[in-house]
Design a protein around this motif. Sequence first.
Motif, short mmCIF file in Angstrom:
data_model
loop_
_atom_site.label_atom_id
_atom_site.label_comp_id
_atom_site.label_asym_id
_atom_site.label_seq_id
_atom_site.Cartn_x
_atom_site.Cartn_y
_atom_site.Cartn_z
N LEU A 564 -0.95 14.37 7.94
CA LEU A 564 -0.04 15.19 7.15
C LEU A 564 1.41 14.72 7.31
O LEU A 564 2.19 14.73 6.34
CB LEU A 564 -0.18 16.66 7.55
N ASP A 565 1.78 14.34 8.54
CA ASP A 565 3.14 13.82 8.76
C ASP A 565 3.38 12.57 7.93
O ASP A 565 4.44 12.38 7.33
CB ASP A 565 3.36 13.51 10.24
N TYR A 566 2.38 11.70 7.92
CA TYR A 566 2.47 10.47 7.15
C TYR A 566 2.60 10.79 5.65
O TYR A 566 3.41 10.21 4.93
CB TYR A 566 1.24 9.61 7.40
N ALA A 567 1.79 11.76 5.19
CA ALA A 567 1.83 12.14 3.77
C ALA A 567 3.17 12.75 3.39
O ALA A 567 3.70 12.50 2.30
CB ALA A 567 0.69 13.12 3.48
N SER A 568 3.75 13.54 4.30
CA SER A 568 5.04 14.18 3.99
C SER A 568 6.16 13.16 3.85
O SER A 568 7.08 13.32 3.05
CB SER A 568 5.40 15.21 5.07
N ILE A 580 1.76 19.96 1.29
CA ILE A 580 1.63 19.37 2.62
C ILE A 580 2.19 20.31 3.68
O ILE A 580 1.60 20.50 4.75
CB ILE A 580 2.35 18.00 2.66
N ILE A 581 3.35 20.91 3.40
CA ILE A 581 3.96 21.85 4.35
C ILE A 581 3.04 23.04 4.60
O ILE A 581 2.89 23.52 5.73
CB ILE A 581 5.34 22.32 3.82
N GLN A 582 2.39 23.53 3.54
CA GLN A 582 1.44 24.63 3.69
C GLN A 582 0.28 24.22 4.59
O GLN A 582 -0.16 24.98 5.48
CB GLN A 582 0.92 25.05 2.31
N ALA A 583 -0.24 23.00 4.38
CA ALA A 583 -1.36 22.51 5.21
C ALA A 583 -0.91 22.34 6.66
O ALA A 583 -1.68 22.63 7.59
CB ALA A 583 -1.87 21.19 4.65
N GLN A 584 0.34 21.91 6.87
CA GLN A 584 0.85 21.77 8.23
C GLN A 584 0.94 23.12 8.93
O GLN A 584 0.66 23.24 10.12
CB GLN A 584 2.23 21.09 8.21
N ALA A 585 1.32 24.15 8.18
CA ALA A 585 1.43 25.49 8.75
C ALA A 585 0.08 26.03 9.17
O ALA A 585 -0.03 26.84 10.11
CB ALA A 585 2.08 26.43 7.73
N GLU A 586 -0.98 25.59 8.49
CA GLU A 586 -2.33 26.08 8.80
C GLU A 586 -3.03 25.25 9.87
O GLU A 586 -4.17 25.56 10.25
CB GLU A 586 -3.17 26.08 7.52
N LEU A 587 -2.36 24.21 10.37
CA LEU A 587 -2.99 23.32 11.34
C LEU A 587 -3.47 24.03 12.60
O LEU A 587 -4.54 23.76 13.13
CB LEU A 587 -2.00 22.22 11.75
N GLY A 588 -2.64 24.95 13.09
CA GLY A 588 -2.95 25.63 14.35
C GLY A 588 -4.23 26.44 14.32
O GLY A 588 -4.73 26.85 15.37
N ARG A 589 -4.78 26.69 13.13
CA ARG A 589 -5.98 27.52 13.03
C ARG A 589 -7.27 26.70 13.15
O ARG A 589 -8.36 27.25 13.07
CB ARG A 589 -5.98 28.25 11.68
N ILE A 590 -7.12 25.37 13.32
CA ILE A 590 -8.32 24.53 13.39
C ILE A 590 -9.11 24.83 14.66
O ILE A 590 -8.61 24.71 15.77
CB ILE A 590 -7.94 23.03 13.37
N THR A 591 -10.33 25.28 14.49
CA THR A 591 -11.27 25.47 15.61
C THR A 591 -12.63 24.99 15.13
O THR A 591 -13.13 25.45 14.11
CB THR A 591 -11.36 26.95 16.03
N ILE A 592 -13.21 24.08 15.86
CA ILE A 592 -14.49 23.50 15.46
C ILE A 592 -15.53 23.76 16.53
O ILE A 592 -15.33 23.41 17.70
CB ILE A 592 -14.35 21.99 15.21
N MET A 593 -16.62 24.38 16.17
CA MET A 593 -17.70 24.66 17.11
C MET A 593 -18.63 23.45 17.18
O MET A 593 -19.11 22.98 16.16
CB MET A 593 -18.49 25.90 16.66
#
Length: 594
Positions: A564-568, A580-593
């Motif tokens: 995302l940083d590269y894309a921005s 891209i900024i919206q996707a960056q804001a949602e990054l912290g919610r990533i949880t993978i089981m």
Amino acid sequence: MYYPEEIIEEVRRRNNIVDVVAGYVRLQKKGGSHWGLCPFHSERTPSFSVNGDKQIYHCFGCGAGGNVYTFLMNYENYSFPEAVRALAERAGVQLPEPEDAGQVRQRESRRARLLEINKEAAKFFYFQLRSPGGEIGYRYLKKRELTDETMRIFGLGYAVKNSSALIQYLRGKGFEDELLKEAGIASFSEKYGMTSLFWNRVMFPIQDSNNRVIGFGGRVMGEGEPKYLNSPETPVFDKRRNLYGLNYARRARSANMILCEGYMDVIAMHQAGFTQAVASLGTAFTPEQAALLGRYTDSVLLAYDSDGAGVKAALRAVGILREAGISGKVINMRPYKDPDEFIKNMGADAFRERIDKAKNSFLFEIDVLKREYQLEDPEQKTRFYNAAARKLLEFEEALERDNYIQAVAREHMIPYEDLRRLVNRLGSMPGEVRKAARERQAQAVREERQNQKKKEKDDGSKKAQRLLLTWLIERQELIEKVEGIIAPEDFTEPLYRQVASLVFEGHRGGKVNPAEILNHFIQDEEQSRQVAGLFHARLGAALGNEEQQKAFSDVVYRVKKNSLDYASRNASDIGELQRIIQAQAELGRITIMI
């Protein structure tokens, strides 16, 4: 000559890599792999692994790796078509007739076209040397005591005085002027039009480790400047990452390699039987070249010129080799200037004796340091002792430092106890003293490392991408877990993006086939070894479920954030940037089981 992908894969499938490699290397089965001594560098403990399940090989010592094609290409110096034909014959596979020239030209990549230009130029120079017009070049090489066989092995040639002759020849082969300029063969001016970069020069084709001509060096005949002219940097020629003569030296099966300064030194040494000799390419020795040597050996002998410039270059190379973890020694050329001159006057046996007596690189540095002082003067002698003691502080391990204290004391007739006490006294002084001494000695090395860091400031993101690929390759069920979060496009490193695309594609098709994926990288040895390394990487000791969960989520987060940083930074409009900024804001919610 090109073959359809399905034929290439069929030939590969019908040649078990374990059986093929066992024809060259003695293998012993341990666990899920077969192990042996690496055929691509000198070693005593087996670090060369052949995996029958994945149908790939990897050396944990020098990093060599690939599938059955790359093994044959590297061991036998085959081109890719030659490897295909050899393995097809071995497996009894009938190859189709070659495609016509028009189809081949359409399928050639730009890089392949540049390599083809270099190949044709090398042929042109080669035949010109042996024509009446090349007599001046031929006489020069004969005067340098080179045999016809040596000239043939190294493909030596001559660029005629007519600066348009090569251009006309290459145009006749169907190459466009724009490509000739990109290949570093020609230049354009309003006054003269298209002219060859090389004319009236003896030509030295520069080959990569797979014997492909990637550039040229030319030595002017008669008066003219520069005396030696090298090809400029091109998409296929990076001076910092190649070494002249390596394509032959890596086959020498020697316990060491000899690093020289010039083309003629390498050629003269090979002719005298020292086939492990290589040289840098018109530039100072680089960390990249040290890393390249490190694939094949852990011991390098420096055969640099004995003049002031050569000594300075040797000191610099010693530091770079040390940083790369390679043992360095220095061959004494005196009373002659270089290996070529030494061998002509003293012979191969005398040079072999000098190799046996090559000086440890640190002791060589002390010898050079000693030349800065007038030892007849007591004050100057004291300064030399202090300078030598400060250099000895570069060894942080006490036992190694003491070994060198003994060696320096013995060579320079300094009482051992006095030198040891001096080293210990200086070592007990504030850290600035030792730091300043090390700073002075490591200045050249540090500059190189800083330059390298500028180029690789995103190394952390590369590591994260490499680690994520390792997870996805080792545990392919995780590909489904990251769908909708990670896509091949999120791998900003071009090579990793290619591999990720093939891994995701293979998973969708039901199976990730490492050996088949490697088929896509066969033409580039460095890429091939990097990809093979990905498939041989291990995640280490098993972690608990919670630790695995966090580790995997962290690496996914880092790869996505970097993407995302590269894309921005490269967003083309405000709307794309907002997404891209919206996707960056949602990054912290990533949880993978997992």
